[in-house]
Design a protein around this motif. Structure first.
Motif, PDB file in Angstrom:
ATOM      1  N   HIS A 128      30.908  44.138  39.181  1.00  0.00           N
ATOM      2  CA  HIS A 128      32.088  44.827  39.724  1.00  0.00           C
ATOM      3  C   HIS A 128      32.700  44.107  40.929  1.00  0.00           C
ATOM      4  CE1 HIS A 128      31.679  48.333  37.163  1.00  0.00           C
ATOM      5  NE2 HIS A 128      30.398  48.410  37.478  1.00  0.00           N
ATOM      6  N   GLY A 129      32.184  42.948  41.268  1.00  0.00           N
ATOM      7  CA  GLY A 129      32.644  42.237  42.468  1.00  0.00           C
ATOM      8  C   GLY A 129      34.093  41.762  42.367  1.00  0.00           C
ATOM      9  N   TYR A 130      34.506  41.110  43.454  1.00  0.00           N
ATOM     10  CA  TYR A 130      35.834  40.497  43.553  1.00  0.00           C
ATOM     11  C   TYR A 130      36.067  39.618  42.323  1.00  0.00           C
ATOM     12  CZ  TYR A 130      39.459  37.689  46.034  1.00  0.00           C
ATOM     13  OH  TYR A 130      40.601  37.059  46.435  1.00  0.00           O
ATOM     14  N   ASN A 131      37.249  39.730  41.741  1.00  0.00           N
ATOM     15  CA  ASN A 131      37.525  38.958  40.530  1.00  0.00           C
ATOM     16  C   ASN A 131      38.939  38.394  40.614  1.00  0.00           C
ATOM     17  OD1 ASN A 131      38.105  38.407  37.589  1.00  0.00           O
ATOM     18  ND2 ASN A 131      36.019  39.180  37.450  1.00  0.00           N
ATOM     19  N   ILE A 132      39.030  37.079  40.599  1.00  0.00           N
ATOM     20  CA  ILE A 132      40.346  36.475  40.813  1.00  0.00           C
ATOM     21  C   ILE A 132      40.528  35.249  39.929  1.00  0.00           C
ATOM     22  CG2 ILE A 132      39.627  34.960  42.700  1.00  0.00           C
ATOM     23  CD1 ILE A 132      42.736  36.900  43.209  1.00  0.00           C
TER      24      ILE A 132
END
Lengths: 349, 397, 85
Positions: A128-132
């Motif tokens: 669910h972490g930062y996703n870019i």
């Protein structure tokens, strides 16, 4: 906070998921070189991969190979650079649509979106972490790497996965051929050492770096910093390198990784950059083995990190054919058409 | 404690008009703009969209760009909003500035037109204008000088993620200011793509409506200028508001569907509140993602209830005004949220009549006028890429 | 009807890229979604495209698919009643 490249994995036109290229490289032939595919079934069941294109399968495979199982869902970020995304799917959808706007299959459209690559890694890793995702031509990967460093500096990351992925289809190759991207013959190591004509050759790549805030026994090196500069003056470039070196107690740059690809204009700029920034450093070339793509600079970082880990720079990847033992610091330089630049400093750990 | 990040400029273009003044007026007058497309050459003439009124030629004229300039519609829209953002901020080359652009469709709107011509050596100048970064590069080439530049492509959350990166670059001292946002023109490619997912509404969309069927695509661009408080003060900039918090997370469930508990949206809003050091009760208005699809609206409602409990703040989706401007949405809606904060109003959620049964949430049904202190805006994209940003009234440090 | 069931099995395998399956692996009465083949919402859309392209059946709303795609057999029944080509 410090950042380390704890593990790296690549799928490219070299032996997949291995460092075989370091001692025993494949010698690419042809103007368009396609992925040497690993056994995807090792990582992806046919049920999971049935709708996936090649770029996505490669992204997932290098990501799996790079991040240990118990750390996958805990990644604080998954950052991806891709110049073109899954263009195989984009073309499939586009071609079907140009035949008629009815009864179009959604799968190709869904996979065509650039951030499908990074999203699918998150979905399969349950992260669910930062996703870019960055899609900025020749500095797409560098943007992702810089963003990761920024998040470590802000103490928001303890670990992250950074990917650089691009595939090249026959059709897109032809389009780029129309505007002079490629040489009309095979590119040799001599071209990359000393280019005399325009054009390069196409490769494909999926490179994954697992970054951590602590070094381990297996770490490749420390990632001191990545800086992006847009149309910088020489003065700014110099000041940037000096500042990074000062901040990381680096007094000497042993080697520079340069993106020579056989195109005379591109390579001349690297010659100029080396003169300006590290005239005495050993110059590492890699695109004669990997080809060119929008995110090939990710392979450049991986090659530099691998040399630090192996404590050696073999002669077959240096511009003057001379090996260097025990390098401690490597600067990775990248420019795209003399507009977008990136500077990455790696240090042994 | 790190220094505040303030907003000193903004620019916008969408189907409801060009410029912040026109946008505010259209919102307050509840002007509708969703309708038949005039510029996009598609056989789906029955699918309404939020199309920007100006043709490419008219945009070029408005921008003072030569008619023969090779440029696709996405960067043209970008330039309209960017010029306004820079002029309202009065930012100059003296400030080290990043330009972070969000886009996904890139130059596809020309590639789909000339695709077969390309192979015959015609219109080849548009080949290198196809990728996402090309538009960003061209915008910079034609207007403004930036020290750092990149392009984010996370579908419908692209512009929101640009805001986040820009703020992080300022916080870590890489630049003093950033122009952040996104741009997207309509293309046959993504109109057909969304159509193949069967999520396009054949009437003006009705976000958060019980029987909602789908969304209307829109197009447009939005940028905001953010900078370090001390830099803004030193150069005498007009501070419009603060960017007080933000977060991006991944739902990690499915490429086009949302998890039952809306984990991604829940985490995005919760983390943004934590980042802003705000309590849920302090949010005065939420500009929801609210696309009008059954999947989004149900799950965003579930997430709103998870975050805010029984006290969900007044919320509305402004996509019934502008259509879903996809990669630009996060910026278009940031500008709308900033206008709401600045002028003290809550835009209406057009088209609503009956709430979704499972959640019963009712959006704002008529324009409200009141003082707002903290406003949240949500942007959720394909792959469960979920971002929330919070803008707050400026309180000098 | 048996011929249509067989044809449908082949077309479903092709449309959904069920590479490692043969028509014999699919039970005509087994549920396609959920436990059965483990299909998802995108597969449902692909099946809608399949019906449109091959049998001239156009669904307006993806939800209508829920009842039609219960199993290959149910799908075959629906197609035989509603096909326009």
């Amino acid at each position: 906070m410090s950042v380390y490249i704890d593990k790296a994995a690549q799928i490219s036109i070299q032996q997949p998921l291995s460092n075989e290229w370091f001692s025993n490289p494949l010698l690419p032939t042809g103007r368009l070189c396609k992925f040497v595919r690993p056994d995807f079934k090792q990582y992806l069941s046919p049920a999971v991969s049935r709708r996936m294109g090649t770029a996505l399968k490669c992204t997932l495979s290098s990501a799996f190979a790079c991040v240990p199982e118990e750390k996958r869902s805990q990644l604080d970020g998954i950052l991806t650079g891709t110049g073109l995304g899954s263009i195989e799917n984009t073309e499939n959808f586009l071609l079907a649509m140009l035949q008629g706007e009815d009864g179009l299959s959604p799968s190709n459209f869904m996979q065509s979106t650039h951030n499908t690559l990074g999203s699918q890694v998150a979905i399969i890793f349950n992260c669910h972490g930062y996703n870019i995702t960055y899609a900025h031509r020749g500095t797409s990967f560098d943007s992702a790497l810089m963003n990761a460093v920024v998040k470590f500096r802000l103490n928001e990351f303890k670990s992250a996965l950074v990917n650089g992925v691009d595939e090249m289809t026959e059709k897109y190759f032809q389009l780029f051929d129309q505007i002079g991207y490629w040489k009309d013959r095979d590119v040799t190591i001599e071209d990359v050492r000393k280019a005399t004509s325009p054009g390069t050759f196409a490769g494909e790549n999926s490179v994954s770096l697992f970054l951590t805030d602590q070094p381990s026994d297996q770490s490749l090196c420390e990632l001191c910093d990545t800086q992006l500069l847009y149309r910088p003056s020489d003065q700014r470039l110099k000041a940037c390198v000096e500042k990074i070196c000062l901040e990381h107690n680096v007094s000497r740059i042993d080697a520079v990784v340069i993106g020579n690809n056989g195109d005379n204009i591109n390579d001349e700029e690297y010659r100029r950059l080396v003169q300006l920034l590290a005239p005495d450093a050993t110059q590492i070339i890699y695109k004669h083995l990997f080809g060119e793509s929008f995110t090939m600079s990710g392979i450049g970082v991986y090659v530099g990190a691998t040399c630090l880990k192996e404590k050696s720079i073999p002669s077959h990847i240096t511009i003057d054919n001379k090996a260097l033992e025990n390098p401690q610091t490597i600067l990775v330089l990248n420019h795209f058409k003399q507009l977008d630049y990136s500077i990455t400093l790696l240090k042994s750990c | 404690m790190t220094e505040k990040i303030v907003v000193t400029g903004y620019g916008i273009i969408s189907s409801i008009g060009a410029g912040v003044e026109k946008t505010r007026e259209a919102l307050l007058k509840e002007e509708k703009s969703i309708g038949r497309v005039a510029h996009l050459n598609t056989s789906h003439t029955d699918i309404p969209c939020g199309e920007v009124k100006e043709s490419d030629e008219e945009l070029k004229k408005a921008l003072g760009i030569a008619s023969e300039q090779t440029i696709t519609r996405t960067p043209l829209l970008a330039l309209m909003a960017l010029k306004e953002a820079i002029s309202t901020s009065r930012l100059t080359d003296q400030t080290s500035t990043a330009f972070i652009n969000g886009t996904t469709v890139g130059g596809m709107e020309k590639s789909e037109k000339y695709y077969f011509d390309f192979f015959e050596g015609k219109h080849t100048e548009y080949i290198s204008a196809n990728d996402c970064g090309a538009g960003t590069e061209l915008v910079s080439h034609l207007f403004g000088h930036f020290d750092l530049m990149t392009t984010i492509s996370t579908a419908c959350s692209s512009a929101a993620n640009s805001v986040i990166l820009g703020a992080d670059l300022i916080k870590t001292g890489r630049v003093d200011a950033a122009i952040v946002g996104g741009t997207e023109s309509l293309s046959k490619f993504h109109l057909n793509g969304f159509n193949s997912l069967m999520i396009l509404e054949h009437q003006p969309c009705r976000p958060f409506e019980k029987s909602n069927q789908g969304l209307n695509l829109g197009e447009g661009a939005g940028y905001i200028v953010i900078e370090r408080e001390s830099v803004a003060k030193a150069r005498g900039a007009n501070i419009i508001c603060e960017l007080s918090g933000y977060a991006n997370t991944c739902d990690a469930f499915h490429q086009t569907a949302t998890s039952e508990t809306s984990e991604g949206a829940y985490r995005a809003m919760t983390n943004a509140l934590l980042n802003a050091h705000l309590e849920t009760s302090e949010i005065d208005y939420i500009n929801a993602h609210g696309t009008g699809t059954a999947d989004n609206d149900l799950h965003e409602s579930i997430a709103l209830k998870r975050v805010f409990g029984e006290k969900v703040p007044p919320f509305s989706s402004t996509k019934a005004f502008t259509g879903h401007t996809t990669s630009a949405a996060g910026a278009v809606e940031s500008v709308i949220s900033i206008l709401a904060l600045q002028y003290g109003f809550i835009p209406v959620n057009l088209g609503f009549s009956e709430p979704i049964e499972a959640t019963g949430l009712i959006p704002v049904q008529k324009t409200l006028h009141r003082t707002l202190n903290h406003v949240m805006t949500n942007s959720f994209g394909f792959g469960g890429n979920d971002s929330s940003c919070i803008f707050s009234k400026y309180q000098p440090s | 009807m048996d011929a249509l069931v067989q044809e449908l099995k082949e077309k479903v395998i092709q449309a959904l890229n069920l590479e490692d399956m043969t028509p014999d692996d699919i039970d005509a009465n087994a549920p396609l979604f959920g436990e059965g083949l483990g299909l998802d919402s995108i597969d449902a859309l692909e099946l809608i495209v399949l019906m449109e392209r091959n049998y001239g059946i156009k669904l307006k709303n993806a939800n209508e698919g829920k009842d039609i795609f219960k199993s290959i057999q149910v799908m075959a029944d629906y197609i035989s009643k509603n096909r326009t080509k």
